[in-house]
Design a protein around this motif. Sequence first.
Motif, PDB file in Angstrom:
ATOM      1  N   ARG A  43       0.909  -1.024  -0.204  1.00 37.50           N
ATOM      2  CA  ARG A  43       0.035  -0.160  -0.411  1.00 37.50           C
ATOM      3  C   ARG A  43       0.517   0.807  -0.029  1.00 37.50           C
ATOM      4  NH1 ARG A  43      -4.679  -0.022   4.412  1.00 37.50           N
ATOM      5  NH2 ARG A  43      -5.113   1.591   3.462  1.00 37.50           N
ATOM      6  N   ARG A  47       0.830   3.683  -2.677  1.00 38.39           N
ATOM      7  CA  ARG A  47       0.060   5.571  -2.379  1.00 38.39           C
ATOM      8  C   ARG A  47       1.330   6.212  -3.806  1.00 38.39           C
ATOM      9  NH1 ARG A  47       0.492   4.887   2.550  1.00 38.39           N
ATOM     10  NH2 ARG A  47      -1.157   4.740   2.170  1.00 38.39           N
ATOM     11  N   GLN A 113      -0.201  -8.867  -5.197  1.00 40.32           N
ATOM     12  CA  GLN A 113      -1.577  -8.573  -3.857  1.00 40.32           C
ATOM     13  C   GLN A 113      -2.320  -9.662  -4.163  1.00 40.32           C
ATOM     14  OE1 GLN A 113      -4.151  -4.903  -2.599  1.00 40.32           O
ATOM     15  NE2 GLN A 113      -4.535  -5.129  -4.860  1.00 40.32           N
TER      16      GLN A 113
END
Length: 218
Positions: A43, A47, A113
């Motif tokens: 994550r 980002r 993921q």
Amino acid sequence: LRTASRPQSTRLPVSKTFVEGEIRMHSEPEMRELALKYLEIFRLDFRQRIELKQKVMIVYAGAIAAILGFVLNNYSRNPEFLNILWVVPVLALLAAGLFADHMLASIGLTKYQQNELQPYLRVDDRNLPLWDQHGAMNDLTSIFWTLQLGQEFLICLPSLLSLGVLCIRFVTKWGVLAPRTRALDVFLLVCGLLCLGISYTLLIKVRRATREFGPGVI
């Protein structure tokens, strides 16, 4: 952007607990904690990549606006300032390359993921849906494709307009141009068209590659 070193194996260790000789494999709770740590790293990396892409697009749009503004303000005083527009296709190619690199890296992160982390995020024998696979994301599909189309439009349109203006000038002044200047303009026009063609091809290929992932990779 690398935020942590990765293990040599592309897969997380197996989740069953057993002892064979003196080798003890990871237990299910340990694997869940490890998967959560990897998800946190994912994550953060994701980002950072989104923020980098936004900065690149802002810098590109600012550079194009500055070039066009400078040419418009000085063209009446000296028409030769129009030659600055030859830079625009090169900037478009650079922006398209960075945009494609971001999207391809996002696809890789999304696949990692889904394939490597999700099997270890289970509750009551069910995989928890990841954020990009949640049903609510389906409502954002049209917005996602509109946004991506707008980014492609922002990258390619200034290049197309600049080459169009330069081509018109080249055609109208063909008879008065010196042979050397004429050859140079033809060379620059071919290079500009190549930059535009490569930029457009990159963006189209990226759009096709991201079609199965939807809003999760933008």
